[in-house]
Scaffold this motif. Sequence first.
Motif, PDB file in Angstrom:
ATOM      1  N   GLY A  13       3.592  -5.964  -7.911  1.00 12.35           N
ATOM      2  CA  GLY A  13       2.530  -6.536  -8.740  1.00 12.35           C
ATOM      3  C   GLY A  13       1.176  -5.907  -8.483  1.00 12.35           C
ATOM      4  O   GLY A  13       0.665  -5.957  -7.370  1.00 12.35           O
ATOM      5  N   GLY A  14       0.589  -5.288  -9.502  1.00 13.28           N
ATOM      6  CA  GLY A  14      -0.737  -4.699  -9.395  1.00 13.28           C
ATOM      7  C   GLY A  14      -0.796  -3.417  -8.603  1.00 13.28           C
ATOM      8  O   GLY A  14      -1.882  -2.970  -8.215  1.00 13.28           O
ATOM      9  N   VAL A  15       0.357  -2.794  -8.345  1.00 16.23           N
ATOM     10  CA  VAL A  15       0.420  -1.594  -7.514  1.00 16.23           C
ATOM     11  C   VAL A  15       0.570  -0.360  -8.396  1.00 16.23           C
ATOM     12  O   VAL A  15       1.362  -0.342  -9.328  1.00 16.23           O
ATOM     13  CB  VAL A  15       1.604  -1.690  -6.529  1.00 16.23           C
ATOM     14  N   ASN A  16      -0.182   0.705  -8.083  1.00 19.06           N
ATOM     15  CA  ASN A  16      -0.082   1.923  -8.887  1.00 19.06           C
ATOM     16  C   ASN A  16       1.236   2.646  -8.594  1.00 19.06           C
ATOM     17  O   ASN A  16       1.880   2.401  -7.576  1.00 19.06           O
ATOM     18  CB  ASN A  16      -1.293   2.846  -8.659  1.00 19.06           C
ATOM     19  N   PRO A  17       1.665   3.536  -9.493  1.00 20.29           N
ATOM     20  CA  PRO A  17       2.982   4.177  -9.347  1.00 20.29           C
ATOM     21  C   PRO A  17       3.190   4.900  -8.023  1.00 20.29           C
ATOM     22  O   PRO A  17       4.292   4.870  -7.472  1.00 20.29           O
ATOM     23  CB  PRO A  17       3.013   5.155 -10.532  1.00 20.29           C
ATOM     24  N   ALA A  18       2.157   5.542  -7.498  1.00 18.49           N
ATOM     25  CA  ALA A  18       2.311   6.278  -6.238  1.00 18.49           C
ATOM     26  C   ALA A  18       2.614   5.319  -5.085  1.00 18.49           C
ATOM     27  O   ALA A  18       3.520   5.575  -4.266  1.00 18.49           O
ATOM     28  CB  ALA A  18       1.058   7.089  -5.939  1.00 18.49           C
ATOM     29  N   LEU A  19       1.864   4.215  -5.014  1.00 18.55           N
ATOM     30  CA  LEU A  19       2.114   3.243  -3.958  1.00 18.55           C
ATOM     31  C   LEU A  19       3.441   2.538  -4.167  1.00 18.55           C
ATOM     32  O   LEU A  19       4.136   2.188  -3.205  1.00 18.55           O
ATOM     33  CB  LEU A  19       0.978   2.223  -3.890  1.00 18.55           C
ATOM     34  N   LEU A  20       3.811   2.330  -5.427  1.00 22.25           N
ATOM     35  CA  LEU A  20       5.090   1.692  -5.726  1.00 22.25           C
ATOM     36  C   LEU A  20       6.245   2.550  -5.214  1.00 22.25           C
ATOM     37  O   LEU A  20       7.210   2.037  -4.624  1.00 22.25           O
ATOM     38  CB  LEU A  20       5.221   1.461  -7.227  1.00 22.25           C
ATOM     39  N   ASP A  21       6.164   3.845  -5.417  1.00 18.87           N
ATOM     40  CA  ASP A  21       7.186   4.758  -4.895  1.00 18.87           C
ATOM     41  C   ASP A  21       7.253   4.676  -3.377  1.00 18.87           C
ATOM     42  O   ASP A  21       8.338   4.707  -2.784  1.00 18.87           O
ATOM     43  CB  ASP A  21       6.883   6.196  -5.317  1.00 18.87           C
ATOM     44  N   ARG A  22       6.089   4.563  -2.743  1.00 19.14           N
ATOM     45  CA  ARG A  22       6.050   4.471  -1.282  1.00 19.14           C
ATOM     46  C   ARG A  22       6.731   3.188  -0.808  1.00 19.14           C
ATOM     47  O   ARG A  22       7.485   3.202   0.181  1.00 19.14           O
ATOM     48  CB  ARG A  22       4.601   4.512  -0.788  1.00 19.14           C
ATOM     49  N   ILE A  23       6.469   2.081  -1.498  1.00 22.33           N
ATOM     50  CA  ILE A  23       7.085   0.808  -1.122  1.00 22.33           C
ATOM     51  C   ILE A  23       8.603   0.889  -1.285  1.00 22.33           C
ATOM     52  O   ILE A  23       9.366   0.466  -0.403  1.00 22.33           O
ATOM     53  CB  ILE A  23       6.515  -0.345  -1.967  1.00 22.33           C
ATOM     54  N   GLY A  24       9.058   1.460  -2.401  1.00 17.92           N
ATOM     55  CA  GLY A  24      10.492   1.592  -2.624  1.00 17.92           C
ATOM     56  C   GLY A  24      11.165   2.446  -1.562  1.00 17.92           C
ATOM     57  O   GLY A  24      12.238   2.094  -1.044  1.00 17.92           O
ATOM     58  N   THR A  25      10.536   3.559  -1.224  1.00 15.43           N
ATOM     59  CA  THR A  25      11.081   4.450  -0.195  1.00 15.43           C
ATOM     60  C   THR A  25      11.109   3.751   1.159  1.00 15.43           C
ATOM     61  O   THR A  25      12.090   3.847   1.912  1.00 15.43           O
ATOM     62  CB  THR A  25      10.242   5.738  -0.101  1.00 15.43           C
ATOM     63  N   LEU A  26      10.033   3.025   1.485  1.00 16.43           N
ATOM     64  CA  LEU A  26       9.960   2.335   2.767  1.00 16.43           C
ATOM     65  C   LEU A  26      11.044   1.265   2.881  1.00 16.43           C
ATOM     66  O   LEU A  26      11.673   1.112   3.933  1.00 16.43           O
ATOM     67  CB  LEU A  26       8.579   1.700   2.941  1.00 16.43           C
ATOM     68  N   VAL A  27      11.267   0.518   1.806  1.00 15.17           N
ATOM     69  CA  VAL A  27      12.308  -0.515   1.823  1.00 15.17           C
ATOM     70  C   VAL A  27      13.658   0.102   2.152  1.00 15.17           C
ATOM     71  O   VAL A  27      14.409  -0.398   2.995  1.00 15.17           O
ATOM     72  CB  VAL A  27      12.359  -1.263   0.480  1.00 15.17           C
TER      73      VAL A  27
END
Length: 246
Positions: free
Chosen positions: A175-189
Motif C-alpha cells: 500500500g502506497g509503495v512505489n514499484p522499486a520498493l515493492l520489488d524489494r519487499i517481494g524479493t526480501l519476503v
Amino acid sequence: MTEVRSLATANLTKAFGGVVALDGATVTFRHGQVNALIGPNGSGKTTFFNCVTGMIRPDSGQTTYRGQDITRRAPHAIVRAGIGRTFQLCRVFPRMSALDNVLAAVRPAGLVGQLRGARARVEVDRAWGWLTRLGIEHLADVEARTMSWGQQKLLELAGVLMSDPETVLLDEPAGGVNPALLDRIGTLVRELNAEGRTFVIVEHNMDLVMSVSDHIVVFDRGRPIAEGPPSLIRTDERVLGAYLGV
C-alpha cells in the motif's frame, strides 16, 4: 510436524455492535511457506490479524501456534512466542531516527533505556544489519517523519525482524509503495522465507500476491471461502465472484 507448528484458528468470531467482522473463521496457515490472505474490503482480514496478534479479543473461537493456545495472550507475549507483524498504517516513532526506531522495537522497557543511552553493542550491530538488508542504512540518522511512506514500511519491517520472529504477518505491505520498493519487499519476503521464516500477507496487490505466495486463503464476509496455490485461486469461481466481482 508441520501441522503442530502452524498458525491456525478455529471458529474465530468477532462482532462490532451489529456488524460481524469474523464469522467462525477456521484457517490453517502453512509453516515454512509464504501464505496470503486476500479478500474484498470489509471481509475481515485486518480484524483477523488483530485477533491473532492479541490486539483485540475475539468473542469466541481459538488461535493456536505451534500447538499452543494463544487466544488470550497479550500482544507482547505473542511476539515472544514467535509471531511479528506490521500494520496497514505504519507504526513508527516519527521524531526518532531510523536506527533508534529499530532499537526501540526490541527493548521491553526499551524506549526509556534507549533514551538514557543504554545501548548494547550487539543490538546496534543487528539494527544496522537489518537497515542494510532492507536497503535503508543511508537513512539511519534520519527522522522517520521525513522518510517516504515506502521507506517507513521498510523501517517498520526492520523493527519487526529485530525480534527474530519465526512467523511474520504483513498487513498490506504494498500500500502506497512505489514499484522499486515493492520489488524489494517481494524479493526480501522470498529470501527470508528461504531462510526459514513463515509469512502471512494481507494484500490487495494481486501481482505481488501471485508472485510470492505458495498458499492463498480467500476471505469473504468474515470467513474463508477458498484456499490453495495461486494457480487454483486465479480460476476459482467463488473468488472471481466475491473478490473480483465477476
